[in-house]
Design a protein around this motif. Structure first.
Motif, PDB file in Angstrom:
ATOM      1  N   GLU A   1       0.825  -1.205   0.000  1.00  0.00           N
ATOM      2  CA  GLU A   1       0.000   0.000   0.000  1.00  0.00           C
ATOM      3  C   GLU A   1       0.865   1.263   0.000  1.00  0.00           C
ATOM      4  OE1 GLU A   1      -3.835   1.810   2.419  1.00  0.00           O
ATOM      5  OE2 GLU A   1      -2.828   0.038   3.173  1.00  0.00           O
ATOM      6  N   VAL A   2       1.895   1.272   0.821  1.00  0.00           N
ATOM      7  CA  VAL A   2       2.796   2.435   0.891  1.00  0.00           C
ATOM      8  C   VAL A   2       3.606   2.544  -0.400  1.00  0.00           C
ATOM      9  CG1 VAL A   2       4.806   3.406   2.088  1.00  0.00           C
ATOM     10  CG2 VAL A   2       2.908   2.439   3.402  1.00  0.00           C
ATOM     11  N   ASP A   3       4.090   1.414  -0.903  1.00  0.00           N
ATOM     12  CA  ASP A   3       4.871   1.443  -2.141  1.00  0.00           C
ATOM     13  C   ASP A   3       4.046   1.981  -3.306  1.00  0.00           C
ATOM     14  OD1 ASP A   3       7.110   0.491  -0.857  1.00  0.00           O
ATOM     15  OD2 ASP A   3       6.763  -1.602  -1.433  1.00  0.00           O
ATOM     16  N   ALA A   4       2.766   1.625  -3.358  1.00  0.00           N
ATOM     17  CA  ALA A   4       1.893   2.133  -4.420  1.00  0.00           C
ATOM     18  C   ALA A   4       1.764   3.652  -4.329  1.00  0.00           C
ATOM     19  CB  ALA A   4       0.525   1.471  -4.338  1.00  0.00           C
ATOM     20  N   GLN A   5       1.658   4.170  -3.112  1.00  0.00           N
ATOM     21  CA  GLN A   5       1.556   5.623  -2.934  1.00  0.00           C
ATOM     22  C   GLN A   5       2.859   6.311  -3.335  1.00  0.00           C
ATOM     23  OE1 GLN A   5      -1.207   7.302  -2.350  1.00  0.00           O
ATOM     24  NE2 GLN A   5      -2.284   5.355  -2.248  1.00  0.00           N
ATOM     25  N   LEU A   6       3.985   5.733  -2.968  1.00  0.00           N
ATOM     26  CA  LEU A   6       5.269   6.334  -3.327  1.00  0.00           C
ATOM     27  C   LEU A   6       5.491   6.283  -4.834  1.00  0.00           C
ATOM     28  CD1 LEU A   6       7.544   5.036  -0.427  1.00  0.00           C
ATOM     29  CD2 LEU A   6       6.449   7.275  -0.676  1.00  0.00           C
ATOM     30  N   ASP A   7       5.057   5.211  -5.477  1.00  0.00           N
ATOM     31  CA  ASP A   7       5.157   5.139  -6.933  1.00  0.00           C
ATOM     32  C   ASP A   7       4.283   6.203  -7.587  1.00  0.00           C
ATOM     33  OD1 ASP A   7       6.953   3.051  -6.853  1.00  0.00           O
ATOM     34  OD2 ASP A   7       5.437   1.490  -7.198  1.00  0.00           O
ATOM     35  N   ARG A   8       3.177   6.526  -6.958  1.00  0.00           N
ATOM     36  CA  ARG A   8       2.268   7.553  -7.477  1.00  0.00           C
ATOM     37  C   ARG A   8       2.968   8.914  -7.547  1.00  0.00           C
ATOM     38  NH1 ARG A   8      -1.158  10.675  -9.512  1.00  0.00           N
ATOM     39  NH2 ARG A   8      -3.078  11.366  -8.542  1.00  0.00           N
ATOM     40  N   LEU A   9       3.951   9.135  -6.683  1.00  0.00           N
ATOM     41  CA  LEU A   9       4.695  10.399  -6.740  1.00  0.00           C
ATOM     42  C   LEU A   9       5.360  10.594  -8.099  1.00  0.00           C
ATOM     43  CD1 LEU A   9       6.402  10.517  -3.234  1.00  0.00           C
ATOM     44  CD2 LEU A   9       4.599  12.028  -4.083  1.00  0.00           C
ATOM     45  N   GLY A  10       5.697   9.483  -8.760  1.00  0.00           N
ATOM     46  CA  GLY A  10       6.311   9.575 -10.080  1.00  0.00           C
ATOM     47  C   GLY A  10       5.408  10.234 -11.106  1.00  0.00           C
ATOM     48  N   ASP A  11       4.094  10.254 -10.863  1.00  0.00           N
ATOM     49  CA  ASP A  11       3.168  10.907 -11.781  1.00  0.00           C
ATOM     50  C   ASP A  11       3.442  12.403 -11.868  1.00  0.00           C
ATOM     51  OD1 ASP A  11       2.019   8.436 -12.135  1.00  0.00           O
ATOM     52  OD2 ASP A  11       0.242   8.872 -10.926  1.00  0.00           O
TER      53      ASP A  11
ATOM     54  N   HIS B   1       1.318  19.440  -9.574  1.00  0.00           N
ATOM     55  CA  HIS B   1       1.916  18.633  -8.507  1.00  0.00           C
ATOM     56  C   HIS B   1       1.030  18.548  -7.270  1.00  0.00           C
ATOM     57  CE1 HIS B   1       6.358  19.055  -9.985  1.00  0.00           C
ATOM     58  NE2 HIS B   1       5.538  18.660 -10.944  1.00  0.00           N
ATOM     59  N   LEU B   2       0.348  19.622  -6.957  1.00  0.00           N
ATOM     60  CA  LEU B   2      -0.437  19.676  -5.724  1.00  0.00           C
ATOM     61  C   LEU B   2      -1.458  18.543  -5.661  1.00  0.00           C
ATOM     62  CD1 LEU B   2      -1.033  21.098  -3.081  1.00  0.00           C
ATOM     63  CD2 LEU B   2      -2.639  22.564  -4.318  1.00  0.00           C
ATOM     64  N   GLU B   3      -2.143  18.285  -6.749  1.00  0.00           N
ATOM     65  CA  GLU B   3      -3.152  17.228  -6.758  1.00  0.00           C
ATOM     66  C   GLU B   3      -2.515  15.860  -6.465  1.00  0.00           C
ATOM     67  OE1 GLU B   3      -6.268  15.083  -9.818  1.00  0.00           O
ATOM     68  OE2 GLU B   3      -5.540  17.087 -10.288  1.00  0.00           O
ATOM     69  N   VAL B   4      -1.354  15.608  -7.064  1.00  0.00           N
ATOM     70  CA  VAL B   4      -0.664  14.333  -6.828  1.00  0.00           C
ATOM     71  C   VAL B   4      -0.213  14.249  -5.373  1.00  0.00           C
ATOM     72  CG1 VAL B   4       1.363  12.938  -7.427  1.00  0.00           C
ATOM     73  CG2 VAL B   4       0.071  14.104  -9.230  1.00  0.00           C
ATOM     74  N   TYR B   5       0.395  15.317  -4.866  1.00  0.00           N
ATOM     75  CA  TYR B   5       0.887  15.303  -3.484  1.00  0.00           C
ATOM     76  C   TYR B   5      -0.247  15.107  -2.483  1.00  0.00           C
ATOM     77  CZ  TYR B   5       5.284  17.125  -5.395  1.00  0.00           C
ATOM     78  OH  TYR B   5       6.437  17.302  -6.098  1.00  0.00           O
ATOM     79  N   GLU B   6      -1.376  15.777  -2.723  1.00  0.00           N
ATOM     80  CA  GLU B   6      -2.514  15.619  -1.810  1.00  0.00           C
ATOM     81  C   GLU B   6      -3.060  14.196  -1.859  1.00  0.00           C
ATOM     82  OE1 GLU B   6      -5.183  18.764  -2.938  1.00  0.00           O
ATOM     83  OE2 GLU B   6      -4.280  20.157  -1.499  1.00  0.00           O
ATOM     84  N   ASP B   7      -3.102  13.620  -3.039  1.00  0.00           N
ATOM     85  CA  ASP B   7      -3.578  12.249  -3.195  1.00  0.00           C
ATOM     86  C   ASP B   7      -2.658  11.272  -2.467  1.00  0.00           C
ATOM     87  OD1 ASP B   7      -5.269  10.181  -4.277  1.00  0.00           O
ATOM     88  OD2 ASP B   7      -3.708   9.795  -5.768  1.00  0.00           O
ATOM     89  N   VAL B   8      -1.356  11.448  -2.622  1.00  0.00           N
ATOM     90  CA  VAL B   8      -0.391  10.579  -1.952  1.00  0.00           C
ATOM     91  C   VAL B   8      -0.466  10.767  -0.439  1.00  0.00           C
ATOM     92  CG1 VAL B   8       2.087  10.134  -1.632  1.00  0.00           C
ATOM     93  CG2 VAL B   8       1.146  10.405  -3.936  1.00  0.00           C
ATOM     94  N   HIS B   9      -0.581  12.005   0.004  1.00  0.00           N
ATOM     95  CA  HIS B   9      -0.683  12.275   1.440  1.00  0.00           C
ATOM     96  C   HIS B   9      -1.904  11.579   2.027  1.00  0.00           C
ATOM     97  CE1 HIS B   9      -1.835  14.727   5.004  1.00  0.00           C
ATOM     98  NE2 HIS B   9      -0.564  14.567   5.263  1.00  0.00           N
ATOM     99  N   ARG B  10      -3.023  11.675   1.333  1.00  0.00           N
ATOM    100  CA  ARG B  10      -4.257  11.030   1.776  1.00  0.00           C
ATOM    101  C   ARG B  10      -4.061   9.509   1.856  1.00  0.00           C
ATOM    102  NH1 ARG B  10      -7.236  14.198  -0.719  1.00  0.00           N
ATOM    103  NH2 ARG B  10      -6.882  13.348  -2.777  1.00  0.00           N
ATOM    104  N   GLY B  11      -3.435   8.929   0.843  1.00  0.00           N
ATOM    105  CA  GLY B  11      -3.204   7.487   0.834  1.00  0.00           C
ATOM    106  C   GLY B  11      -2.271   7.033   1.944  1.00  0.00           C
ATOM    107  N   LEU B  12      -1.203   7.799   2.187  1.00  0.00           N
ATOM    108  CA  LEU B  12      -0.273   7.439   3.273  1.00  0.00           C
ATOM    109  C   LEU B  12      -0.930   7.609   4.639  1.00  0.00           C
ATOM    110  CD1 LEU B  12       3.030   9.013   1.907  1.00  0.00           C
ATOM    111  CD2 LEU B  12       2.440   6.577   2.032  1.00  0.00           C
ATOM    112  N   ARG B  13      -1.749   8.650   4.786  1.00  0.00           N
ATOM    113  CA  ARG B  13      -2.472   8.851   6.043  1.00  0.00           C
ATOM    114  C   ARG B  13      -3.429   7.686   6.288  1.00  0.00           C
ATOM    115  NH1 ARG B  13      -5.143  13.788   5.311  1.00  0.00           N
ATOM    116  NH2 ARG B  13      -6.825  12.561   4.430  1.00  0.00           N
ATOM    117  N   ASP B  14      -4.112   7.233   5.242  1.00  0.00           N
ATOM    118  CA  ASP B  14      -5.018   6.088   5.384  1.00  0.00           C
ATOM    119  C   ASP B  14      -4.248   4.819   5.769  1.00  0.00           C
ATOM    120  OD1 ASP B  14      -7.087   7.768   4.720  1.00  0.00           O
ATOM    121  OD2 ASP B  14      -7.319   7.002   2.661  1.00  0.00           O
TER     122      ASP B  14
END
Length: 105
Positions: free
Chosen positions: A50-60, A69-82
């Motif tokens: 789950e964490v690796d998928a979020q970190l890979d999403r940063l590559g987007d 970038h903001l939309e990607v960062y917020e999405d990743v932050h939300r996923g890591l928080r979950d």
């Protein structure tokens, strides 16, 4: 004689029928220092899918302009928080609780 210009004195692009303006435009558009570019930061697997998928999403964000970038960062932050919140959820059966009015033993 200069190796970049053939003996005919005509640039190879012109000999091939490609206008010099088109060649210049292609070269100039090939490198745009303001264009999005990957940072080249290597991501090391964490062992948590789950964490690796979020970190890979940063590559987007590598292929987006800065304002994207903001939309990607917020999405990743939300996923890591979950993912972190899920760690707080008690695994297994709930511990027995005492009735609030029961006398201490």
């Amino acid at each position: 004689m200069n190796e970049s210009v053939p003996e005919s004195g005509v640039a190879p692009e012109a000999e091939a029928g490609v206008p010099a303006e088109d060649v210049r435009d292609a070269v100039e558009s090939a490198y745009d220092p303001a264009a999005p570019a990957p940072l080249g930061v290597q991501r090391v697997p964490t062992g948590s899918a789950e964490v690796d998928a979020q970190l890979d999403r940063l590559g987007d964000a590598d292929h987006l302009a800065t304002d994207g970038h903001l939309e990607v960062y917020e999405d990743v932050h939300r996923g890591l928080r979950d993912a972190l919140t899920a760690l707080d959820v008690r695994q297994g059966p709930m511990a027995p609780t005492r009735h609030p009015t029961a006398a201490p033993q």
